[in-house]
Scaffold this active site. Structure first.
Site, PDB file in Angstrom:
ATOM      1  N   CYS A  70       0.848  -1.184   0.000  1.00 35.10           N
ATOM      2  CA  CYS A  70       0.000   0.000   0.000  1.00 35.10           C
ATOM      3  C   CYS A  70       0.888   1.241   0.000  1.00 35.10           C
ATOM      4  O   CYS A  70       1.793   1.367   0.825  1.00 35.10           O
ATOM      5  CB  CYS A  70      -0.884  -0.006   1.248  1.00 35.10           C
ATOM      6  SG  CYS A  70      -1.806   1.528   1.492  1.00 35.10           S
ATOM      7  N   CYS A  73       0.539   3.258   3.487  1.00 30.33           N
ATOM      8  CA  CYS A  73       1.087   2.828   4.791  1.00 30.33           C
ATOM      9  C   CYS A  73       2.129   1.721   4.687  1.00 30.33           C
ATOM     10  O   CYS A  73       2.613   1.247   5.706  1.00 30.33           O
ATOM     11  CB  CYS A  73      -0.038   2.402   5.723  1.00 30.33           C
ATOM     12  SG  CYS A  73      -0.830   0.841   5.251  1.00 30.33           S
ATOM     13  N   CYS A 118      -7.095  -0.673   1.561  1.00 36.79           N
ATOM     14  CA  CYS A 118      -6.145  -1.158   2.553  1.00 36.79           C
ATOM     15  C   CYS A 118      -6.848  -1.310   3.891  1.00 36.79           C
ATOM     16  O   CYS A 118      -7.499  -0.372   4.353  1.00 36.79           O
ATOM     17  CB  CYS A 118      -4.980  -0.177   2.677  1.00 36.79           C
ATOM     18  SG  CYS A 118      -3.778  -0.629   3.954  1.00 36.79           S
ATOM     19  N   CYS A 121      -4.971   1.396   6.544  1.00 43.98           N
ATOM     20  CA  CYS A 121      -5.100   2.863   6.478  1.00 43.98           C
ATOM     21  C   CYS A 121      -6.317   3.331   5.683  1.00 43.98           C
ATOM     22  O   CYS A 121      -6.581   4.522   5.617  1.00 43.98           O
ATOM     23  CB  CYS A 121      -3.823   3.491   5.929  1.00 43.98           C
ATOM     24  SG  CYS A 121      -3.563   3.253   4.160  1.00 43.98           S
ATOM     25  N   CYS A 141      -8.994  -5.390  -9.645  1.00 42.36           N
ATOM     26  CA  CYS A 141      -8.539  -4.420 -10.644  1.00 42.36           C
ATOM     27  C   CYS A 141      -8.104  -3.162  -9.899  1.00 42.36           C
ATOM     28  O   CYS A 141      -8.935  -2.433  -9.365  1.00 42.36           O
ATOM     29  CB  CYS A 141      -9.684  -4.126 -11.606  1.00 42.36           C
ATOM     30  SG  CYS A 141      -9.222  -3.113 -13.009  1.00 42.36           S
TER      31      CYS A 141
END
Length: 159
Positions: A70, A73, A118, A121, A141
């Site tokens: 991510c 984070c 995520c 976060c 996607c």
């Protein structure tokens, strides 16, 4: 009169863009903190659920072994072993890493889709569709701008 007010309010809400998932996340930042750490496009995608242009991310054609993290984070979220070329112009995966992502219904564009973000976060990654390959039949996607890539076995190397 009250029906007209209610209808106007409902239409206004239906046309309003939903923003990144709200909630108690392990990592929480203010809008100013997010803006300071992200580019304009990264902020639009990760925090406002925008979509990058197809075929614009180098991660779409990335084929090396590694892990996708991510951008918000640095949580590892997808492995290269689950990545495939969907032909859509966005990085696609048939499965996330365990306990890495969360989902929510996305009712924009006059259809219900599954938004993926995520779990740590709340940053927006993209959507999950039911037209992916075996073994899951899912296509995650994703916006490449939502991710960073680390080559397997290489410390500190990321795209």
């Amino acid at each position: 009169m009250k029906r007209r007010t209610l209808l106007t309010g409902l239409l206004a809400v239906a046309g309003t863009r939903l923003y990144a998932v709200e909630g108690p996340f392990e990592i929480a930042r203010t809008k100013a903190e997010w803006r300071a750490m992200l580019t304009e496009l990264e902020y639009a995608v990760l925090r406002e659920e925008a979509t990058e242009a197809p075929f614009s991310s180098p991660l779409d054609t990335e084929t090396r072994a590694g892990t996708y993290h991510c951008r918000g984070c640095d949580l590892p979220v997808y492995g290269s072993a689950q990545k495939y070329d969907s032909g859509t112009g966005w990085p696609s995966f048939w499965q996330s890493l365990p306990d890495a992502v969360g989902t929510k219904p996305d009712n924009t564009l006059f259809a219900t889709r599954t938004e993926v973000h995520c779990r740590r976060c709340g940053s927006h990654f993209g959507h999950i569709f039911e037209d992916g390959p075996a073994p899951t039949g899912k296509r995650h996607c994703l916006n490449g701008v939502s991710l960073t890539f680390r080559i397997q076995g290489a410390r500190g190397t990321s795209l």
